[in-house]
Design a protein around this motif. Structure first.
Motif, PDB file in Angstrom:
ATOM      1  N   THR A 109     -22.494 -28.645  -7.276  1.00 15.42           N
ATOM      2  CA  THR A 109     -23.488 -28.954  -6.240  1.00 15.42           C
ATOM      3  C   THR A 109     -24.675 -28.005  -6.330  1.00 15.42           C
ATOM      4  N   GLU A 110     -24.402 -26.729  -6.468  1.00 15.63           N
ATOM      5  CA  GLU A 110     -25.489 -25.742  -6.543  1.00 15.63           C
ATOM      6  C   GLU A 110     -26.284 -25.886  -7.840  1.00 15.63           C
ATOM      7  N   ARG A 115     -31.254 -27.577 -10.628  1.00 15.22           N
ATOM      8  CA  ARG A 115     -31.913 -28.481 -11.576  1.00 15.22           C
ATOM      9  C   ARG A 115     -33.076 -29.223 -10.899  1.00 15.22           C
ATOM     10  N   ARG A 116     -32.859 -29.669  -9.646  1.00 16.13           N
ATOM     11  CA  ARG A 116     -33.932 -30.379  -8.919  1.00 16.13           C
ATOM     12  C   ARG A 116     -35.138 -29.466  -8.668  1.00 16.13           C
ATOM     13  N   TYR A 117     -34.880 -28.203  -8.331  1.00 17.37           N
ATOM     14  CA  TYR A 117     -36.002 -27.273  -8.139  1.00 17.37           C
ATOM     15  C   TYR A 117     -36.771 -27.077  -9.447  1.00 17.37           C
ATOM     16  N   ARG A 118     -36.044 -26.902 -10.557  1.00 12.29           N
ATOM     17  CA  ARG A 118     -36.719 -26.720 -11.851  1.00 12.29           C
ATOM     18  C   ARG A 118     -37.584 -27.927 -12.188  1.00 12.29           C
ATOM     19  N   LEU A 147     -38.905 -21.778  -2.176  1.00  8.76           N
ATOM     20  CA  LEU A 147     -38.672 -20.830  -3.273  1.00  8.76           C
ATOM     21  C   LEU A 147     -37.593 -19.822  -2.899  1.00  8.76           C
ATOM     22  N   GLN A 148     -37.578 -19.415  -1.639  1.00  7.58           N
ATOM     23  CA  GLN A 148     -36.521 -18.504  -1.188  1.00  7.58           C
ATOM     24  C   GLN A 148     -35.163 -19.195  -1.263  1.00  7.58           C
ATOM     25  N   GLU A 149     -35.111 -20.467  -0.869  1.00  5.05           N
ATOM     26  CA  GLU A 149     -33.865 -21.226  -0.956  1.00  5.05           C
ATOM     27  C   GLU A 149     -33.440 -21.353  -2.421  1.00  5.05           C
ATOM     28  N   TRP A 150     -34.391 -21.557  -3.310  1.00  9.20           N
ATOM     29  CA  TRP A 150     -34.085 -21.645  -4.738  1.00  9.20           C
ATOM     30  C   TRP A 150     -33.431 -20.336  -5.215  1.00  9.20           C
ATOM     31  N   LYS A 151     -33.967 -19.200  -4.782  1.00  2.00           N
ATOM     32  CA  LYS A 151     -33.365 -17.914  -5.142  1.00  2.00           C
ATOM     33  C   LYS A 151     -31.944 -17.810  -4.598  1.00  2.00           C
ATOM     34  N   ARG A 156     -26.013 -18.037  -5.384  1.00  7.68           N
ATOM     35  CA  ARG A 156     -24.731 -18.718  -5.147  1.00  7.68           C
ATOM     36  C   ARG A 156     -24.092 -19.149  -6.465  1.00  7.68           C
ATOM     37  N   ILE A 157     -24.891 -19.645  -7.396  1.00  7.71           N
ATOM     38  CA  ILE A 157     -24.361 -20.067  -8.691  1.00  7.71           C
ATOM     39  C   ILE A 157     -23.689 -18.879  -9.382  1.00  7.71           C
ATOM     40  N   GLU A 158     -24.375 -17.747  -9.394  1.00  5.91           N
ATOM     41  CA  GLU A 158     -23.798 -16.553 -10.038  1.00  5.91           C
ATOM     42  C   GLU A 158     -22.488 -16.144  -9.375  1.00  5.91           C
TER      43      GLU A 158
END
Length: 175
Positions: A109-110, A115-118, A147-151, A156-158
């Motif tokens: 999910t994350e 991918r959508r942000y990229r 952008l903050q949500e993207w970070k 979360r992915i890490e």
């Protein structure tokens, strides 16, 4: 209806917060304050925020430092800051308690969000985005928020991947 039937005025948000804060234990007030120490902060300021004496605040802050939650950045005057590594370790540890299938589903999910942000911004990461290229002045806060949500998604992915790898290593070690 007479003037005696006037309903009482509800307490303001500040009054409710003060009442709630005063009902907390000393430890909880210092702990809650310590959680918000994103920048090095003097003991006096922490004590004032937590509504405790400087010595009481110092005792708890040193204890939180011993368990790794805080880092003491200066000794004269004493200053403390959150230890982000500690909080990351706690998040990964908590995620490690989930079944591996749930970790993998959350990770997918994350990764999809990332991918959508990229694709939306056509760059590899949020640090490569010029917000003014994607919004005018009135909407720029929306871009910064995204952008903050993207970070956060990348963090979360890490953490999910680390928890998944730890889970795999634990499973292999016990086999």
């Amino acid at each position: 209806m007479t003037s005696d039937d006037t309903p009482p005025t509800p307490p303001s948000l500040a009054e409710e917060w003060t009442e709630t804060w005063e009902d907390e234990s000393t430890r909880d007030r210092v702990y809650t304050t310590a959680l918000q120490l994103y920048d090095p902060t003097r003991v006096a300021a922490i004590a004032e925020r937590a509504n405790v004496s400087k010595e009481t605040a110092r005792d708890y802050l040193q204890w939180f430092t011993e368990i790794g939650m805080l880092t003491q950045t200066n000794e004269a005057p004493d200053e403390f800051v959150r230890d982000e590594d500690y909080f990351q370790w706690r998040r990964i540890h908590r995620l490690g308690g989930l079944p591996v299938e749930e970790l993998e589903q959350r990770l997918k999910t994350e990764i999809e969000k990332e991918r959508r942000y990229r694709e939306k911004y056509d760059v590899e990461g949020p640090d490569h985005v010029d917000a003014l290229d994607h919004a005018d002045y009135a909407d720029i806060e929306d871009v910064w928020s995204e952008l903050q949500e993207w970070k956060t998604v990348r963090r979360r992915i890490e953490e999910l991947e680390q928890a998944r790898q730890n889970h795999d290593n634990t499973t292999q070690a016990s086999a």
